[in-house]
Design a protein around this motif. Structure first.
Motif, PDB file in Angstrom:
ATOM      1  N   GLU A 185       0.832  -1.211   0.000  1.00 14.32           N
ATOM      2  CA  GLU A 185       0.000   0.000   0.000  1.00 14.32           C
ATOM      3  C   GLU A 185       0.860   1.251   0.000  1.00 14.32           C
ATOM      4  N   LEU A 186       1.921   1.242   0.806  1.00  9.93           N
ATOM      5  CA  LEU A 186       2.808   2.413   0.872  1.00  9.93           C
ATOM      6  C   LEU A 186       3.503   2.635  -0.466  1.00  9.93           C
ATOM      7  N   SER A 234       1.054   3.933  -3.141  1.00 13.53           N
ATOM      8  CA  SER A 234       0.620   5.320  -2.913  1.00 13.53           C
ATOM      9  C   SER A 234       1.704   6.322  -3.297  1.00 13.53           C
ATOM     10  N   ASN A 235       2.896   5.812  -3.600  1.00 18.27           N
ATOM     11  CA  ASN A 235       3.992   6.683  -3.996  1.00 18.27           C
ATOM     12  C   ASN A 235       4.445   6.430  -5.438  1.00 18.27           C
ATOM     13  N   LEU A 236       3.547   5.888  -6.238  1.00 19.34           N
ATOM     14  CA  LEU A 236       3.845   5.627  -7.642  1.00 19.34           C
ATOM     15  C   LEU A 236       2.927   6.465  -8.537  1.00 19.34           C
ATOM     16  N   SER A 237       3.401   6.701  -9.740  1.00 15.11           N
ATOM     17  CA  SER A 237       2.534   7.326 -10.737  1.00 15.11           C
ATOM     18  C   SER A 237       1.590   6.258 -11.283  1.00 15.11           C
ATOM     19  N   GLN A 252       3.564   3.831 -13.296  1.00 16.87           N
ATOM     20  CA  GLN A 252       4.353   2.902 -12.485  1.00 16.87           C
ATOM     21  C   GLN A 252       3.468   1.850 -11.819  1.00 16.87           C
ATOM     22  N   ARG A 253       2.265   2.230 -11.458  1.00 15.60           N
ATOM     23  CA  ARG A 253       1.351   1.229 -10.882  1.00 15.60           C
ATOM     24  C   ARG A 253       1.026   0.181 -11.948  1.00 15.60           C
ATOM     25  N   LEU A 300      10.539   0.762  -2.676  1.00 13.81           N
ATOM     26  CA  LEU A 300      10.262   2.183  -2.458  1.00 13.81           C
ATOM     27  C   LEU A 300      11.520   2.921  -2.023  1.00 13.81           C
ATOM     28  N   ALA A 301      12.282   2.308  -1.128  1.00 15.85           N
ATOM     29  CA  ALA A 301      13.514   2.941  -0.647  1.00 15.85           C
ATOM     30  C   ALA A 301      14.475   3.184  -1.814  1.00 15.85           C
ATOM     31  N   LYS A 302      14.574   2.216  -2.702  1.00 19.42           N
ATOM     32  CA  LYS A 302      15.477   2.365  -3.854  1.00 19.42           C
ATOM     33  C   LYS A 302      14.964   3.440  -4.806  1.00 19.42           C
ATOM     34  N   LYS A 303      13.651   3.461  -5.011  1.00 18.89           N
ATOM     35  CA  LYS A 303      13.054   4.473  -5.900  1.00 18.89           C
ATOM     36  C   LYS A 303      13.342   5.873  -5.373  1.00 18.89           C
ATOM     37  N   LEU A 304      13.101   6.066  -4.075  1.00 26.96           N
ATOM     38  CA  LEU A 304      13.304   7.389  -3.488  1.00 26.96           C
ATOM     39  C   LEU A 304      14.768   7.814  -3.587  1.00 26.96           C
ATOM     40  N   GLU A 324      15.704   8.694  -7.253  1.00 26.73           N
ATOM     41  CA  GLU A 324      15.087   9.922  -7.743  1.00 26.73           C
ATOM     42  C   GLU A 324      15.659  11.165  -7.091  1.00 26.73           C
ATOM     43  N   THR A 325      16.076  11.049  -5.840  1.00 31.92           N
ATOM     44  CA  THR A 325      16.515  12.243  -5.118  1.00 31.92           C
ATOM     45  C   THR A 325      18.024  12.378  -5.032  1.00 31.92           C
TER      46      THR A 325
END
Lengths: 75, 202
Positions: free
Chosen positions: B111-112, B115-118, B121-122, B176-180, B183-184
């Motif tokens: 879920e987390l 909720s943080n994907l476009s 990406q979903r 998610l950790a890798k995506k963030l 990206e940043t």
């Protein structure tokens, strides 16, 4: 304004919510943020729907959504 | 072990069983010695330093030997049996509880992540169990199994990056950790991850 901090952990994540108008809640969230930063967690202020977020190093009580992610190492 | 022989004379067998000075030798496929034992009461002197004799016995004399596993009678008292059953039930319940916790953790992590994907990406997550990160200079694919690949303009992997948290987390959390991170702070990601180039097939 309500802010949410999602801390990635073994349960999936733990959610911490604070009202920026309530000092006690802000202080609790800030303390959690700082404790996790000491454990080398990375903090990201994110926006909705996957938009690119930003790394933050200080707790921002006005942030809507913060994700705390564990430190990464090379494998 | 129950052994049936064609001879009632068991002199050699008894000697074999009661004396540790009796030795036996036999080629792997040779059952002559065994046949001699069961067909004749003549004492047979044999030498063996391995289990070749046992194999020979069983290879050539299936029609003569029936080996029945010996099940020792239980020495467990009723109280011990009940205690064992209770322990086993406790272990089973603990395993079920752990499995349920893991399923709930995975659901929260999914879920987390979602909720943080476009939207795109979903869709990728549903179809290929991975998400594509488009940066200015590179494109990356993050798979649920943990693999991160740099993709070329045709979408083919050209490098693999190994990077992960120090502890175990649900797979969706790690994605998610890798995506963030990518990206940043792509620079930090590239400094930390171990890169393995993937040869391009001709």
């Amino acid at each position: 304004m309500l802010g949410t901090m999602r801390v990635i952990d073994r349960t999936g994540d733990t959610k911490i919510i604070w009202d920026s108008a309530k000092d006690a809640e802000v202080e609790n969230a800030r303390r959690t943020f700082n404790d996790l930063r000491k454990k080398k967690y990375n903090a990201y202020m994110v926006k909705k729907d996957g938009e690119k977020g930003a790394v933050i190093t200080e707790f921002d009580p006005e942030a809507e959504k913060i994700i705390m992610a564990p430190q990464m190492v090379g494998g | 072990m129950v052994v049936y022989g064609s001879n009632t004379s068991a002199s050699t067998w008894y000697q074999w069983c009661t004396s540790d000075s009796t030795t036996a030798t036999a080629p792997t496929a040779n059952t002559v010695i065994w046949n001699g034992w069961v067909a004749s009461s003549t004492t047979v002197s044999i030498t063996a330093s391995t289990d070749a004799t046992w194999y020979a016995w069983n290879d050539g004399v299936v029609s003569r030997v029936q080996v029945i596993p010996y099940n020792a009678p239980s020495t467990e008292t009723e109280a011990q049996r009940q205690a064992r059953l209770q322990r086993e039930e406790q272990y089973r319940q603990e395993a079920e509880a752990r499995k349920k916790e893991q399923e709930e953790a995975n659901a929260r992590a999914n879920e987390l992540l979602e909720s943080n994907l476009s939207d795109e990406q979903r869709r990728q997550l549903r179809e290929i169990d991975a998400i594509i990160i488009n940066l200015v200079s590179r494109q990356y694919r993050i798979r649920r199994d943990g693999a991160v690949h740099e993709l070329d303009k045709d979408g083919k992997p050209v490098a693999s990056y190994c990077i992960h948290p120090r502890e175990n987390f649900p797979p969706a959390d790690i994605m998610l950790a890798k995506k963030l991170m990518l990206e940043t702070d792509e620079g930090a990601f590239l400094r930390i991850a171990n890169k393995t180039p993937i040869p391009v097939a001709n």
